[in-house]
Design an enzyme around this catalytic site. Structure first.
Site: not given
Ligand code: GDP
Ligand code: IMO
Ligand code: MG
Length: 424
Positions: A40-41, A223
């Site tokens: 989830g990005h 991940q």
């Molecule tokens: P990803 O999976 O690595 O793309 O990261 P996620 O989107 O799952 O989680 C990162 C969360 O932190 C998201 O809600 C972003 O909007 C937020 N985020 C990213 N960079 C920053 C930052 O520098 N500060 C804060 N407060 N939030 C951030």
């Molecule tokens: P992004 O790209 C955080 C974790 C799951 C679980 C383990 C295995 O957003 O950083 P799976 O569904 O792959 O079999 O789950 O990996 N996991 C993540 N944790 N960010 C993710 O992706 C993840 N994708 C999988 O929570 O512990």
């Molecule tokens: Mg994520």
């Protein structure tokens, strides 16, 4: 030309989506190389927030191509929802998106098998996102999988049914009760056909020809390194190679074609799902990090476990990936902490080590910390960083022997401090 790679140094959710979006102007092609809708990005700009699962995070920029590489696993139903969100924003996705014919398909029964496997593990469950990731990669390595290119085959339906039957037998043997499969399949078939609107490509040729033609390419990891199937905290990992080497196999590029490796990490640590997390804070400090950092999963909504930065783990990730530039996110979340702890070594049986032990869950692991003074002030990308934050950055750069090129100060595209990098 070389392919630059951006990937997570921790357990995922480091902010890859945001930073890929920030770096996209510098590139012509953004390519996902592994994982699937377990990712989830999140991207935020112009007051709006978007979460992408399978589609690369360069999709909102005009004139850029976004490739879903062969190493990715695709659930057409989730993919379609992502497309629907893009359509709602008038994003001309068919012009900007390509899918590798070799990417594997997640079937509805893969999702059921994921749920069955987790149920069978009981209290030892992985904490999977239940998107069918593990079973799909198992079929890939077991040489049973169906790929995007198979959607073009006249006997696709027969091959689908043969694999489904195999899965149903497995579910029966596991004594796993389920319903609604027919409805799931109906939607799946429709969306799988819809995917054919997006150009399919033999992406290894596409990428290598693009390189020859001087195109700039950024590979986007999903991940994080500590969830890597080889080097993560096995078995609490995902089922793909999340490390830099995964960009080679997941896109068909040779190791000598890798350029810069951007290693992205949070200024602290989070983990969602089960598995070891030595610096985890199961107290009010951890809760404060979760509250200020809004640490809830972008894919599942689950609360993320929170803890201090772990240099043993970060150095491991820098080593495995050959990181050339670090990117630190969520520095702003620490703005309200007068004291910041960093784990610099582990102890096992009174012996100190800076290496990750074979079993990261070994109950003998004790964490040793050094304290850093907090900056206790709001951060602004247009102003100089406070001295204490500069000191925190210096400390990490010395420990990792790697420069921190970007510091992220908030979720929005504009809340970004670039230190030593050209953005276009
Ligand atoms: P990803 O999976 O690595 O793309 O990261 P996620 O989107 O799952 O989680 C990162 C969360 O932190 C998201 O809600 C972003 O909007 C937020 N985020 C990213 N960079 C920053 C930052 O520098 N500060 C804060 N407060 N939030 C951030
Ligand atoms: P992004 O790209 C955080 C974790 C799951 C679980 C383990 C295995 O957003 O950083 P799976 O569904 O792959 O079999 O789950 O990996 N996991 C993540 N944790 N960010 C993710 O992706 C993840 N994708 C999988 O929570 O512990
Ligand atoms: Mg994520």
């Amino acid at each position: 030309m070389k392919v630059d790679v951006l990937l997570g140094m921790q357990w995922g959710d480091e902010g890859k989506g945001k930073i890929v979006d920030v770096l996209t102007p510098k590139y012509d092609i953004i390519a996902r190389f592994q994982g699937g809708p377990n990712a989830g990005h999140t991207l935020e700009f112009d007051g709006q927030k978007f979460v992408l699962h399978t589609i690369p995070s360069g999709i909102f920029h005009s004139g850029k191509m976004n490739l879903v590489g062969n190493g990715v696993v695709i659930d057409p139903v989730i993919f379609q929802k992502e497309i629907d969100n893009l359509v709602a924003q008038n994003v001309p996705y068919t012009e900007r998106l390509l899918i590798s014919r070799k990417a594997h398909l997640i079937l509805p029964t893969h999702r059921l098998l994921d749920a069955a496997s987790e149920a069978a593990k009981g209290k030892d469950k992985i904490g999977s996102t239940l998107k069918g990731i593990g079973p799909t990669y198992m079929d890939k390595t077991g040489r049973n999988g169906l790929r995007i290119g198979d959607l073009e085959a006249p006997d696709f339906k027969d091959r689908y049914n043969a694999l489904k039957e195999k899965h149903i037998q497995m579910l029966d043997r596991m004594d796993f009760a389920y319903d609604g499969l027919e409805e799931m399949e109906k939607v799946w078939m429709e969306t799988a056909q819809n995917i054919r609107k997006i150009p399919f490509t033999d992406s290894e040729y596409y990428i290598n020809n693009a390189l020859k033609n001087g195109k700039r390419i950024l590979a986007e990891g999903a991940q994080g390194s500590l969830l890597d199937i080889e080097f993560g905290s096995y078995p609490f990992v995902t089922s793909s190679n999340t490390i830099c080497a995964g960009a080679c196999t997941g896109l068909g590029i040779a190791p000598n074609k890798i350029g810069d490796v951007y290693g992205i990490f949070k200024a602290y640590c989070t983990r969602v799902g089960s598995g070891p997390f030595p610096t985890e804070l199961e107290d009010e400090v951890g809760q404060k990090l979760r509250d200020i950092g809004h640490e809830y999963g972008a894919t599942t909504g689950r609360p993320r476990r929170c803890g201090w930065l772990d240099m043993v783990a970060l150095n491991y990730a820098v080593m495995l990936n050959g990181v050339t530039k670090l990117i630190m996110t969520k520095a702003d979340v620490l703005s309200d902490f007068s004291n910041i702890e960093v784990c610099t070594s582990y102890s096992m049986d009174d012996k100190s080590t800076t290496e990750l032990p074979f079993d990261h869950a070994d109950p003998r692991i004790k964490t040793n910390y050094t304290a850093q003074p907090g900056w206790m002030t709001e951060l602004n990308a247009n102003e100089a960083l406070p001295k204490e934050l500069e000191d925190y950055i210096d400390f990490i750069e010395k420990e990792t022997e790697c420069p921190i090129s970007i510091v992220s100060l908030g979720p929005d595209r504009t809340q970004t401090m670039v230190r030593d990098l050209q953005l276009a």
